[in-house]
Design a protein around this motif. Structure first.
Motif, PDB file in Angstrom:
ATOM      1  N   HIS A   7       7.861  -4.259   6.149  1.00 55.18           N
ATOM      2  CA  HIS A   7       6.869  -3.173   6.163  1.00 55.18           C
ATOM      3  C   HIS A   7       7.014  -2.322   7.420  1.00 55.18           C
ATOM      4  O   HIS A   7       6.050  -1.834   7.970  1.00 55.18           O
TER       5      HIS A   7
ATOM      6  N   HIS B 217      10.378   1.472   5.737  1.00 53.79           N
ATOM      7  CA  HIS B 217       9.686   1.389   4.436  1.00 53.79           C
ATOM      8  C   HIS B 217       8.824   2.648   4.259  1.00 53.79           C
ATOM      9  O   HIS B 217       8.860   3.297   3.210  1.00 53.79           O
TER      10      HIS B 217
ATOM     11  N   HIS C   6      -0.115   4.662   4.539  1.00 50.19           N
ATOM     12  CA  HIS C   6      -0.568   3.648   3.584  1.00 50.19           C
ATOM     13  C   HIS C   6      -0.426   2.204   4.075  1.00 50.19           C
ATOM     14  O   HIS C   6      -1.121   1.318   3.582  1.00 50.19           O
ATOM     15  N   ASP C   7       0.479   1.944   5.015  1.00 50.50           N
ATOM     16  CA  ASP C   7       0.632   0.568   5.513  1.00 50.50           C
ATOM     17  C   ASP C   7       0.309   0.454   6.994  1.00 50.50           C
ATOM     18  O   ASP C   7       0.742  -0.478   7.647  1.00 50.50           O
TER      19      ASP C   7
ATOM     20  N   ASP D  85       5.428   3.613  -3.467  1.00 46.79           N
ATOM     21  CA  ASP D  85       5.331   2.335  -2.755  1.00 46.79           C
ATOM     22  C   ASP D  85       5.906   1.213  -3.613  1.00 46.79           C
ATOM     23  O   ASP D  85       6.643   0.350  -3.144  1.00 46.79           O
TER      24      ASP D  85
HETATM   25 NI    NI Z   1       3.936  -0.069   1.396  1.00 45.26          NI
END
Ligand code: NI
Length: 216
Positions: free
Chosen positions: A25, A29, A58-59, A123
């Motif tokens: 992650h 990514h 998003h992460d 994703d």
């Molecule tokens: Ni992700």
């Protein structure tokens, strides 16, 4: 601040927060999801600004590493407010961040906007194919999972906590998540790409089992 500058600043923010992360992650990514999300957004006519911000953030705090499920959207809101982004846009972005993750085969998906669908598809596409295979083993190693154990059967998780706490093998992860995703893509464009990546994983698995039993 214009949109281009906001995107640029947000990309460096994500890079600074996530570089060197070893579980799959990391910032690269994010980079791949961002590029794919832009491609899908253009094809599916989604709002590019919302899509890019959500993809980049998003992460920022992934649920797999945090006890607080809302951590990602809280951090993102603070960041975007600092950049003086319109609150309506912030709300859209944060909603996507809250709802994007795969939480087990039987857990309902709440994403409804085309922007959310696009980011979720991007994703998910990054967990498939050649890159997806690499990430699966990287993540398995990070969680100290076995690569494969024929005595451990895979399980389709009906709740998020059972999925989250599972001590499965990396090969089982293909059956518990990755091979299910081609049917869960939201958009037509992503479905097509997913089919190709799905085939790559099937070929990989069949080769894997052959080698496991020393078949030539
Ligand atoms: Ni992700």
């Amino acid at each position: 601040m214009n949109k281009e500058v906001i995107i640029k600043k947000t990309a460096s923010y994500a890079k600074q927060k996530l570089s060197g992360e070893a579980s799959g992650h990391d910032f690269w990514h994010i980079y791949r999801v961002w590029k794919m999300a832009v491609y899908l957004a253009k094809k599916e006519k989604a709002d590019l600004f919302v899509v890019e911000l959500a993809a980049l953030l998003h992460d920022i705090a992934d649920w797999k590493f945090n006890d607080n499920d809302k951590e990602g959207s809280i951090l993102s809101e603070k960041w975007l407010q600092k950049l003086k982004v319109d609150q309506g846009i912030i709300n859209q972005v944060c909603h996507i961040i809250d709802e994007i993750s795969f939480k087990g085969a039987g857990v309902k998906n709440k994403i409804k906007s085309i922007e959310g669908m696009v980011v979720q598809d991007a994703d998910r596409l990054d967990t498939l194919g050649a890159v997806g295979i690499a990430r699966t083993f990287a993540y398995g190693g990070y969680r100290q999972r076995e690569i494969y154990n024929p005595d451990k059967k895979y399980k389709l998780h009906k709740t998020f906590s059972s999925y989250k706490n599972s001590q499965s093998t990396s090969i089982n992860h293909f059956y518990e998540k990755l091979l299910l995703l081609k049917d869960l893509m939201n958009t037509k464009t992503a479905k097509k790409i997913a089919q190709h990546r799905h085939k790559i994983m099937e070929q990989y698995l069949s080769e894997f089992y052959q080698e496991w039993e020393a078949k030539k």
